[in-house]
Design a protein around this motif. Structure first.
Motif, short mmCIF file in Angstrom:
data_model
loop_
_atom_site.label_atom_id
_atom_site.label_comp_id
_atom_site.label_asym_id
_atom_site.label_seq_id
_atom_site.Cartn_x
_atom_site.Cartn_y
_atom_site.Cartn_z
N GLU A 71 -48.15 28.89 90.60
CA GLU A 71 -47.79 29.26 91.96
C GLU A 71 -46.28 29.42 92.12
OE1 GLU A 71 -50.08 27.56 95.02
OE2 GLU A 71 -51.67 28.60 93.92
N PRO A 95 -55.78 36.02 96.33
CA PRO A 95 -56.10 34.62 96.01
C PRO A 95 -57.53 34.52 95.49
CG PRO A 95 -55.41 34.86 98.33
CD PRO A 95 -55.52 36.23 97.77
N GLN A 96 -57.77 33.60 94.57
CA GLN A 96 -59.14 33.32 94.11
C GLN A 96 -59.18 31.86 93.63
OE1 GLN A 96 -59.85 36.31 90.97
NE2 GLN A 96 -59.10 34.90 89.42
N PRO A 97 -60.36 31.22 93.77
CA PRO A 97 -60.40 29.78 93.51
C PRO A 97 -60.47 29.41 92.03
CG PRO A 97 -62.54 30.56 94.28
CD PRO A 97 -61.61 31.74 94.33
N ASN A 99 -62.74 28.79 88.46
CA ASN A 99 -64.06 28.22 88.18
C ASN A 99 -64.21 26.85 88.85
OD1 ASN A 99 -65.04 30.32 86.55
ND2 ASN A 99 -63.79 29.60 84.84
N PRO A 100 -65.48 26.42 89.05
CA PRO A 100 -65.69 25.08 89.62
C PRO A 100 -65.18 23.99 88.68
CG PRO A 100 -67.80 26.22 89.23
CD PRO A 100 -66.73 27.14 88.78
N ARG A 101 -64.79 22.85 89.28
CA ARG A 101 -64.36 21.69 88.47
C ARG A 101 -65.57 20.90 87.99
NH1 ARG A 101 -59.30 18.56 91.05
NH2 ARG A 101 -58.21 20.27 92.02
N ASN A 120 -57.30 30.45 88.59
CA ASN A 120 -57.16 29.94 89.96
C ASN A 120 -55.76 30.36 90.42
OD1 ASN A 120 -56.31 28.10 87.85
ND2 ASN A 120 -55.69 26.69 89.45
N SER A 121 -55.71 31.03 91.55
CA SER A 121 -54.44 31.64 91.93
C SER A 121 -54.33 31.71 93.45
CB SER A 121 -54.36 33.06 91.33
OG SER A 121 -53.23 33.75 91.79
N GLY A 122 -53.14 31.42 93.93
CA GLY A 122 -52.89 31.56 95.37
C GLY A 122 -52.65 33.02 95.75
N ASN A 147 -57.90 40.12 89.20
CA ASN A 147 -58.91 39.34 89.92
C ASN A 147 -60.26 39.47 89.24
OD1 ASN A 147 -57.00 39.93 92.65
ND2 ASN A 147 -58.05 37.94 92.55
#
Ligand SMILES: Cc1cc2nc3c(=O)[nH]c(=O)nc-3n(C[C@H](O)[C@H](O)[C@H](O)COP(=O)(O)O)c2cc1C
Length: 365
Positions: A71, A95-97, A99-101, A120-122, A147
């Motif tokens: 970031e 922005p994209q979250p 993968n799940p943790r 994961n990116s703002g 993306n």
């Protein structure tokens, strides 16, 4: 100092401790006194070991690899601990979250990490706000991705959007087509796709150089899992399109020597010690075609000056580290740069570049 903090950080889940460390660095960078202290304790001990690469002068050849500061919050902090350059990102246009943790795993017995963060990116907007605020204490590279929901045949649009946005603020720009955690991304390394991609990126670079009156070098980051013919094809295309640099390598999908490690079954890219020979193989193979005409930034499993030297002799002009910072702490930068300076003095020359050239071409053991 890091030896005291590390056990605490390693009791936390990997991503939490990662966030905590970046948070501390960010908070520290808001207090000029704290960062001045970091500079005195860490960076000031580091010998000058200048190298000229991509038309830029690096105070030392050891950089922070992409992925730690996605970031753009902490570049000056990383410069203050002594890095010769800092690569921010990967940043995606929107922005994209990711993968799940859980998506980040430490394989401590093997001094390795597996991650499947998934970019994961703002997004560029947040990234640019932070980058514009950054006090410049050294050279900054910006690593660009696409993306997840951008179709493969439109990937170039995401890279062009990224280039236009970060161009005024970057000392160099990296095109990342080698993360294993974005489906289809690595297919861009295939010769036909790469040819079209590099052509489009270079055209845009020429346009931006004119409109900004400044040429920002472009680097391509590749995977360690390419076979020899594919490495040769990539090298050939880099020459055809006169790219400015290549970064070798990203993380691997292989699991060398990890048969008895339960965490090795986690999906994602492996970094750290087991990656070292794989990335050195790619550097050596690239160099066999490039012969110094396009600089190589070597990354993968570097923990010591000896590891860094091995990469430089194999063909790299600069090196980057990531896992070593997690396992060894900030002092590792000082150890590597000082060790390289010792190597240079042992060869009996006054520049690192000359020491490497002599060793590569066999006039020194
Ligand atoms: C948690 C983690 C996240 C990473 N994220 C990125 C990334 O966003 N972009 C990228 O180009 N490389 C990324 N990398 C790869 C590193 O930049 C580097 O190429 C790789 O870790 C090998 O270096 P090392 O063995 O010194 O860690 C990441 C690595 C790790 C461990």
């Amino acid at each position: 100092m890091y030896r005291l903090i590390r056990p605490l950080l390693f009791t936390l889940d990997a991503e939490t401790s990662h966030r905590l460390t970046l948070g501390l660095l960010h908070a520290g960078s808001r207090f000029p006194g704290a960062m001045a202290l970091a500079r005195r304790l860490l960076a000031a001990k580091i010998p000058e070991l200048p190298v000229n690469v991509m038309g830029l002068r690096f105070p030392n050849p050891v950089g922070l690899a992409a992925g730690l500061d996605k970031e753009a919050c902490c570049a000056s902090g990383f410069h203050d601990i002594g890095f010769g350059f800092v690569e921010l990102g990967t940043v995606t246009p929107r922005p994209q979250p990711g993968n799940p943790r859980p998506r980040l795993f430490r394989l401590t017995t093997h001094t390795a990490i597996i991650n499947r963060m998934g970019f994961n990116s703002g997004g560029l907007d947040t990234f640019l706000v932070n980058l514009r605020r950054t006090q410049r204490h050294g050279l900054i590279g910006v690593n660009l991705g696409k993306n997840k929901d951008t179709p493969a045949d439109r990937a170039i649009d995401d890279y062009l959007t990224g280039m236009r946005a970060v161009y005024p603020y970057a000392d160099y720009i990296t095109i990342n087509i080698s993360s294993p955690n974005t489906p289809g991304l690595r297919d861009l390394q295939e010769a036909n796709a790469l040819d079209a991609l590099l052509a489009g990126l270079r055209d845009e670079q020429e346009r931006l150089a004119i409109s900004h009156d400044r040429r920002v070098p472009l680097a391509l980051k590749i995977a360690p899992d390419l076979d020899e013919a594919s490495i040769d094809a990539v090298a050939g295309l880099l020459l055809t399109h006169q790219f400015d640099a290549v970064i070798a390598t990203n993380t691997t999908t292989q699991r060398p020597g990890l048969d008895s490690e339960p965490l090795a079954r986690e999906t994602g890219g492996l970094s750290g010690l087991p990656l070292k020979p794989l990335s050195t193989r790619v550097i050596r193979r690239l160099y066999a075609t490039l012969h110094g005409r396009i600089p190589i930034i070597g990354v993968g499993g570097i923990f010591t000056a000896e590891d860094a030297w091995e990469k430089l002799v194999a063909g790299a002009d600069l090196i980057q580290i990531y896992s070593a910072l997690i396992y060894r702490g900030p002092d590792v930068v000082h150890h590597i740069v000082s060790g390289l300076a010792d190597k240079m003095h042992a060869v009996g020359v006054a520049s690192l570049d000359e020491a490497i050239q002599r060793t590569r071409h066999g006039s020194v053991a």
